[in-house]
Design an enzyme around this catalytic site. Structure first.
Site, PDB file in Angstrom:
ATOM      1  N   LYS A 130       0.859  -1.178   0.000  1.00  0.00           N
ATOM      2  CA  LYS A 130       0.000   0.000   0.000  1.00  0.00           C
ATOM      3  C   LYS A 130       0.904   1.240   0.000  1.00  0.00           C
ATOM      4  CE  LYS A 130      -1.983   3.075   1.808  1.00  0.00           C
ATOM      5  NZ  LYS A 130      -1.951   4.540   1.420  1.00  0.00           N
ATOM      6  N   GLU A 159       9.794   1.918  10.583  1.00  0.00           N
ATOM      7  CA  GLU A 159      10.849   2.904  10.318  1.00  0.00           C
ATOM      8  C   GLU A 159      10.146   4.248  10.269  1.00  0.00           C
ATOM      9  OE1 GLU A 159      12.751   5.525   8.755  1.00  0.00           O
ATOM     10  OE2 GLU A 159      13.280   4.412   6.939  1.00  0.00           O
ATOM     11  N   CYS A 175      13.440  10.886   6.259  1.00  0.00           N
ATOM     12  CA  CYS A 175      13.283  10.621   7.690  1.00  0.00           C
ATOM     13  C   CYS A 175      14.620  10.690   8.417  1.00  0.00           C
ATOM     14  CB  CYS A 175      12.635   9.251   7.907  1.00  0.00           C
ATOM     15  SG  CYS A 175      13.375   7.945   6.915  1.00  0.00           S
ATOM     16  N   GLU A 218       9.999  17.000  13.840  1.00  0.00           N
ATOM     17  CA  GLU A 218      10.415  16.737  12.461  1.00  0.00           C
ATOM     18  C   GLU A 218       9.646  17.637  11.497  1.00  0.00           C
ATOM     19  OE1 GLU A 218      11.304  12.807   9.801  1.00  0.00           O
ATOM     20  OE2 GLU A 218       9.355  12.866  10.783  1.00  0.00           O
TER      21      GLU A 218
END
Length: 505
Positions: free
Chosen positions: A185, A260, A294, A393
């Protein structure tokens, strides 16, 4: 240069299938803000069909077609996929750059890595059979024990939009090498190349149902996939918030997950560096992939004695980065992926200013680009550890800066985060680099560089950056279970219980 976006349906059981509710989601080119196509929107009904197709693929011919086939059989398909990706590299890279906004040169590099990843896991699949029935030394001669490695089953692979095909491949290639059946997905913001992977699998004759691809929204397709009782494992790359929800859903069924997630990685620059070399690595660590990584080293921790000179030079490097349509030759910074992401990044910058930080350079739309979700490379100084820009972030081309005076202070600042994905140190003193590397609370450490990634080496984080490792042999083990088989080999009775009287029969 107009790129034609192929119109695709969902890929289930080796065939293209219209979604149950016939819904579609527009594809928006982030460089132009124009709709350039659409993708199918899967829902729970489609998830059911895909899970059933994956289950059938594992059971077909009592597993001999895939799950329990020799590793060399699966390796043949993985190599065929790699060859097709290489053949279509230029076309796929243009689709990737158009869909998610990354510079074409980066997208080309990604496609090479995609092919290389399939090749690598083909080699590992080849070697799996030799790892079966490995004997275990035991303290008792009356027993023999060996170990079997088996595919975990049907796996859900939920992937992000920053490296659409590469992040999918990091999961798909080892899952297929292990003998699993997978349901991918991809993010609804960038699914085009993942659908082209489906076409590649169809062209090479991958057995039906071994790889199924469902495009759609997270809450409509991703959530029912992650919580489906007949999915044996979920592997997810994306935000920490979504990762937490997936973990909660999997916990209800005691289902394994690998995650992750986000990061706020530091790059520590000491005072003994070559300033130009260190400035370029600092820029690359945050502005590569338009800052949407990331593992981006988004917190610069800079020795105070060189701060003024270093930042002056870093600003010059930033201003020299070519910002343009990602398909334009020499582009080094394209648009961020969507309007929502664009507005979120600008809000981070304005909040930093309102909290007392200063924008050294960037922070705005480039003057020469009136359309598209472009933001200039941004460096923010006068940052304190209580500011949002230090703690959260951004996922965009935004670097925040804080100075230090001692090695101990640098390490303390580097570890002052809830995340633990990556960390970098730049210094000519390699003993110092070793000390700092050991002190970093991160899953990946770079010395005198930032962001290099190799298929052969483990990738993953600590703390709220998730758990589990992708790539290398660790990536393959993600999709396998270990079975102990123990045999009693003595001719003598076990003799634990007193024997009953002889039977009269």
């Amino acid at each position: 240069m107009a790129i034609q976006i192929p119109s695709r349906q969902l890929f289930i059981g080796g065939e293209w299938k219209e979604p149950a509710l016939k819904k579609r989601i527009p594809i928006i080119n982030p460089a132009t803000e124009q709709i350039i196509g659409d993708i199918a929107a899967a829902t729970a009904e489609d998830v059911e069909i895909a899970v059933e197709a994956a289950r059938k693929a594992l059971a077909r011919n009592k597993g001999k077609d895939w799950a329990s086939a020799p590793g060399a059989v699966r390796a043949k398909y993985l190599r065929a996929i790699a060859a097709k990706i290489t053949e279509k590299k230029s076309e796929l890279a243009k689709l990737e750059a158009t869909d998610c906004g990354k510079p074409l040169d980066e997208a080309l590099w990604d496609m090479e890595d995609v092919a290389g990843c399939f090749e690598y896991y083909a080699d590992l699949a080849d070697g799996l059979d030799k790892q079966q029935k490995v004997s275990i030394a035991l303290p008792m001669e009356t027993f023999k024990t060996h170990v079997l490695k088996e595919p975990i089953g049907v796996v859900a692979l939920i992937t992000p939009w920053n490296y659409p095909l590469l992040m999918a491949t990091w999961k798909v290639a080892p899952a297929l090498a292990a003998g699993c059946a997978a349901i991918l997905k991809p993010s609804e913001l960038a699914s085009v190349t993942c659908l082209e992977l489906a076409e590649v699998c169809r062209e090479v004759g991958l057995p039906p149902g071994v790889l199924n691809i469902l495009t759609g929204l997270g809450h409509e397709a991703g959530a029912p996939l992650a919580s489906h009782p007949h999915v044996d494992k979920v592997a997810f790359t994306g935000s920490t918030l979504t990762g937490s929800k997936i973990m909660s859903a999997a916990a209800q069924q005691v289902k394994p997950v690998s995650l992750e997630l986000g990061g706020k990685s530091p790059i520590v620059v000491f005072d003994d560096v070559d300033i130009d070399k260190a400035a370029e690595w600092t820029a690359f660590g945050i502005f590569w992939t338009n800052g949407q990584i990331c593992s981006a080293t988004s917190r610069l921790i800079l020795h105070e004695s060189i701060a003024s000179k270093f930042l002056e030079r870093l600003a010059e490097w930033c201003k020299n980065i070519k910002i343009s349509d990602p398909l334009e030759e020499g582009c080094r910074l394209g648009p961020v992926v969507s309007q929502g992401q664009y507005e979120k990044i600008l809000k981070f910058i304005s909040t930093a200013e309102s909290e007392g930080a200063k924008v050294l350079c960037g922070g705005v739309r480039p003057e020469h680009l009136k359309k598209g979700y472009y933001i200039e490379p941004t460096v923010i100084t006068d940052v304190t550890t209580s500011m949002q820009i230090w703690k959260e972030e951004v996922f965009g081309p935004v670097l925040c800066v804080k100075t230090f005076s001692s090695e101990e202070e640098a390490i303390e600042l580097a570890n002052d985060t809830q995340f633990g994905l990556g960390a970098a140190v730049i210094s000519n003193d390699l003993e110092r680099c070793e000390r700092v590397s050991k002190a970093f609370q991160a899953g990946i450490v770079w010395i005198n560089c930032s962001q290099p990634c190799f298929t052969q080496a483990p990738w993953g984080g600590n703390k709220r950056s998730g758990f589990g490792r992708e790539l290398g042999t660790w990536g393959l083990e993600n999709y396998m279970t270990v079975k102990q088989v123990t045999q009693y080999v003595s001719d003598e009775p076990w003799g634990w219980y007193k024997s009953p009287s002889p039977s009269k029969l």
